[in-house]
Scaffold this active site. Structure first.
Site, short mmCIF file in Angstrom:
data_model
loop_
_atom_site.label_atom_id
_atom_site.label_comp_id
_atom_site.label_asym_id
_atom_site.label_seq_id
_atom_site.Cartn_x
_atom_site.Cartn_y
_atom_site.Cartn_z
N HIS A 83 -100.02 21.91 -14.31
CA HIS A 83 -99.70 20.56 -13.82
C HIS A 83 -100.27 19.47 -14.71
O HIS A 83 -99.82 18.33 -14.66
CB HIS A 83 -100.04 20.40 -12.33
N ASP A 219 -101.66 28.34 -12.32
CA ASP A 219 -101.57 26.95 -12.79
C ASP A 219 -102.25 26.77 -14.16
O ASP A 219 -103.30 26.16 -14.27
CB ASP A 219 -102.24 26.04 -11.74
N SER A 651 -109.11 19.05 -12.87
CA SER A 651 -108.04 20.01 -13.10
C SER A 651 -108.08 20.48 -14.54
O SER A 651 -108.19 19.67 -15.46
CB SER A 651 -106.68 19.38 -12.81
N1 ARG Z 1 -103.59 18.93 -5.63
C1 ARG Z 1 -103.80 19.18 -7.01
C2 ARG Z 1 -104.51 17.99 -7.67
O1 ARG Z 1 -104.67 16.94 -7.12
C3 ARG Z 1 -102.58 19.62 -7.75
C4 ARG Z 1 -101.47 18.63 -7.87
C5 ARG Z 1 -100.25 19.13 -8.58
N2 ARG Z 1 -99.41 19.96 -7.70
C6 ARG Z 1 -98.49 19.48 -6.80
N3 ARG Z 1 -97.86 20.33 -6.04
N4 ARG Z 1 -98.20 18.21 -6.66
O2 ARG Z 1 -104.12 16.96 -8.16
N1 ASP Z 2 -105.75 18.85 -8.49
C1 ASP Z 2 -106.80 17.95 -8.92
C2 ASP Z 2 -106.57 17.47 -10.35
O1 ASP Z 2 -105.44 17.38 -10.77
C3 ASP Z 2 -108.16 18.55 -8.72
C4 ASP Z 2 -108.70 18.22 -7.35
O2 ASP Z 2 -108.44 17.12 -6.86
O3 ASP Z 2 -109.43 19.05 -6.83
O4 ASP Z 2 -107.46 17.05 -11.04
#
Ligand code: ARG
Ligand code: ASP
Length: 717
Positions: A83, A219, A651
């Site tokens: 991502h 990921d 991330s």
């Molecule tokens: N929650 C994770 C982080 O804040 C991954 C985000 C990317 N994935 C998604 N399904 N939107 O940012």
């Molecule tokens: N998914 C998040 C990121 O993209 C990581 C988190 O918020 O735990 O940095």
């Protein structure tokens, strides 16, 4: 008996209480180092950050200003999340070469793909420059003057403090401005795409599984840093050579089990761990609910259209995912803050704090802080709500208003910067807007507008509401706007921009869509912004003094870490499951079996590539699989969780074992623990990582990219 209880309590606090924290890598000596060793770490603070020789921090660059990556070979190969690399993978994707859908692998260096504007940032050294930054500010009494002087000092110091010509200085505030650290950095700008799994692996579970444990996402993506002949940063050139890192991470495929030590190094973006109880209460009761309500409505509309129409599905997939990401996070955060009684915990802390102030005889300096917070937050509440509503409704989620705001800025530029600046911006806008309309559907937007404008009129404190939205009939206004506005398609939008500045300003001001946005923006700028800024400045000053007092009045051994600010940090903990609810216990490790359990053929979130199914069926896991608990069946680990304290920006961060070997790749947190940005609870806050063995298995067995495996230093099982 009583002694035993006390002892148990002591042990509990030692094991469970003292966790969390995002620590500055150059300051780990002492408390952190001994704590880490107690948790099982086998290396020293000097191995993590050293001024004299290469250390682990040399293998952890920030990726593209927002994520983290780690170097995993002596040829500049880096690993980050799928991502995080998403935009770059997407930009190389076409209908013939759909790398997002099918994945991409470079089997030779010549096949690696350059990326315009992508860069990584290494930290060369960190120094305390607090006294230099604060020079000449102690006599200033006005907070605004003080901040101005600090900014001036910083900009001079950034230029004058010693560094090499290819390096940059970057000074950042810590502890709400009680400490300033200098980061000498190097930006490498030739970073090429090396590998990415198909989205059905790299994004497996998509929005449904986002922020959720148990998780099964691969990921990750791979890039390579290139440098000039002297190994220094250089713009893309075909003559550039693979970067030779000062350090790269050896990879351990020994595997992990519950209670193993882990640490994560990376660039966490922003946390607010030292907010007073009143502020947390405001987030839980006022601000989060408003933001969630707006996004809820927008997402429901989009989802309805996306389910019926494949073209809209494609147009809105990425927008939907990014809006849904924080929508879901805020819901989890609010729930977690309530469940963990964060407000009460903070109130208790504040009672203790007040007593410490009195005991230290510091009432003159610190005695009024909590009362100031009470007053400030009561005053700022409506303004903060108005600000969030304006951002969410006008700037973030209603496309016609977003576009109107671009024209609003254009009109402002004419007023403040004159004709030339106006013309430049106008031309940029006319060209740049093509991409926007490519993914725009007027029916979706119209339905979103009708919902969101109604929420805005209803939720915005009435004193801020522009006349145009008083006694609102949302459906009538929507029909009126969408029948008459030229903001709803590319040709009409461009036609508004034709002509000299006077003509353009006349045309846009006659547009119904623009009129609404302008009414909202004018009311916001006039009624909300000045007072919000004033109160916010006051709050920042109070927060800074509060932080100073906390630091001063706490025992030396207290675990006080600075809030995240996108600088390099170290967090550590243990591999651990958790119990989110009564009678529910989560294991800390998931396996490929779980991918197959979630598999829905053809589904956009839960499809599985045939090749992966074949590998699963034949248990063709190479060196990367593990025996199951009964030692009978070979299993492929996929994701695992631990008590590392992470946030957005972490991330792609390396997850390391007790010896500093790479065991995984951070990419998310568990939903019940997303409150960790405000209040970290070791009971329930967990970070989610991809097991490095899954990454290697996909590269090796799924993609057949042995060339990459050969480059790495894999410590045999
Ligand atoms: N929650 C994770 C982080 O804040 C991954 C985000 C990317 N994935 C998604 N399904 N939107 O940012
Ligand atoms: N998914 C998040 C990121 O993209 C990581 C988190 O918020 O735990 O940095």
């Amino acid at each position: 008996m009583k002694f035993l209880k006390l002892l148990l309590l002591f042990i509990f606090v030692q094991v469970n209480g003292q966790q969390g924290g995002m620590w500055i890598p150059s300051l780990l000596n002492g408390m952190n180092e001994s704590e880490m060793k107690k948790l099982g770490m086998k290396i020293s603070a000097e191995d993590i950050y050293s001024i004299n020789h290469s250390s682990m921090k040399d293998a952890v660059p920030q990726f593209d200003g927002g994520c983290t990556a780690e170097v995993i070979s002596d040829k500049g190969l880096i690993l980050t999340n799928h991502h995080c690399g998403f935009d770059n993978i997407q930009s190389h994707s076409t209908v013939e070469h759909d790398y997002l859908t099918n994945g991409f692998w470079a089997y030779k260096m010549e096949e690696e793909l350059p990326n315009k504007d992508l860069y990584v940032t290494f930290i060369i050294r960190i120094e305390d420059v607090t006294s230099k930054v604060l020079e000449g500010t102690t006599t200033l009494t006005s907070e605004a003057e003080k901040q101005k002087k600090i900014q001036e000092n910083i900009s001079i110091l950034n230029k004058t403090l010693p560094k090499e010509t290819w390096q940059e200085n970057s000074i950042r505030p810590f502890f709400d401005g009680n400490q300033y650290l200098l980061f000498v950095i190097e930006n490498y700008e030739d970073v090429r795409l090396v590998g990415a799994p198909p989205s059905s692996i790299g994004k497996f579970g998509s929005d449904t599984d986002n922020w959720v444990w148990p998780r099964h996402t691969g990921d990750f993506s791979l890039f390579r840093i290139y440098a000039d002949k002297n190994n220094r940063p250089a713009k893309y050139s075909k003559d550039n050579v693979p970067y030779k890192p000062k350090h790269f991470f050896p990879i351990s495929i020994k595997g992990i089990k519950e209670n193993d030590f882990t640490m994560v190094m990376g660039f966490p973006g922003r946390t607010q761990e030292y907010l007073p109880a009143v502020a947390v209460e405001q987030i839980v009761n006022t601000l989060n609910p408003a933001k969630i309500e707006v996004r809820d409505a927008a997402l429901k509309v989009q989802d309805g259209f996306m389910r019926k129409d494949q073209a809209i599905k494609i147009q809105y997939a990425s927008k939907y995912a990014s809006v849904a990401n924080y929508w879901k996070k805020w819901i989890g955060e609010s729930k977690g803050l309530k469940k963990s009684n964060a407000v009460e915990v903070k109130q208790k802390f504040e009672t203790d704090f007040q007593q410490k102030v009195i005991k230290a005889g510091k009432e003159a300096a610190y005695g009024n802080l909590l009362r100031d917070f009470e007053k400030n937050y009561a005053e700022i509440k409506d303004y903060a709500l108005a600000r969030d509503l304006f951002t969410e409704v006008a700037l973030r989620n209603t496309e016609i208003l977003q576009n109107g705001y671009r024209l609003y800025q254009l009109e402002q530029i004419l007023k403040t910067k004159g004709e030339q600046a106006f013309t430049d911006r106008k031309n940029n806008l006319s060209n740049g807007i093509v991409d926007f309309y490519k993914d725009y559907n007027v029916n979706v937007d119209k339905n979103v507008f009708e919902q969101l404008i109604a929420i805005y009129a209803k939720r915005l404190p009435s004193q801020f509401l522009p006349n145009e939205l008083k006694n609102l009939n949302a459906s009538q206004l929507t029909t009126d706007v969408y029948n008459n506005s030229k903001l709803t398609n590319l040709e009409d939008f461009r036609s508004l921009l034709e002509g000299d500045s006077k003509t353009v300003i006349e045309k846009i001001n006659a547009d119904k869509g623009y009129q609404i946005l302008k009414a909202m923006a004018n009311a916001h700028t006039k009624n909300v912004v000045p007072k919000y800024d004033e109160l916010n400045l006051k709050n920042s000053a109070t927060q800074r003094t509060y932080m100073k007092a906390i630091l001063e009045l706490s025992p030396k051994s207290a675990r006080i870490f600075p809030d995240a600010n996108s600088t390099l940090r170290v967090t550590y903990g243990k591999v651990k499951g958790y119990s989110p609810n009564d009678a529910v216990n989560y294991e800390p490790i998931t396996y490929l079996e779980g991918v197959m359990e979630k598999y829905v053929p053809g589904d956009y979130e839960f499809d599985v590539p045939q090749k992966l199914i074949d590998l699963y069926n034949t248990k063709n896991y190479g060196n990367y699989g593990v025996k199951g608990l009964d030692r009978a069946e070979l299993k492929m680990p996929v994701n695992f969780i631990a008590t590392n304290h992470t946030t957005g920006g972490n991330s792609g961060s390396p997850a390391l074992d007790a010896k500093g070997n790479l065991i995984g790749l951070n990419f998310d947190r568990v939903w019940e623990g997303t409150m960790s940005d405000i209040y970290y609870s070791p009971e329930i806050c967990r970070n989610i990582m991809v097991d490095i063995r899954y990454v290697l298995f996909i590269i090796d067995k799924f993609a057949g990219a042995e060339n990459l495996i050969k480059e790495m230093k894999i410590i045999p099982n």
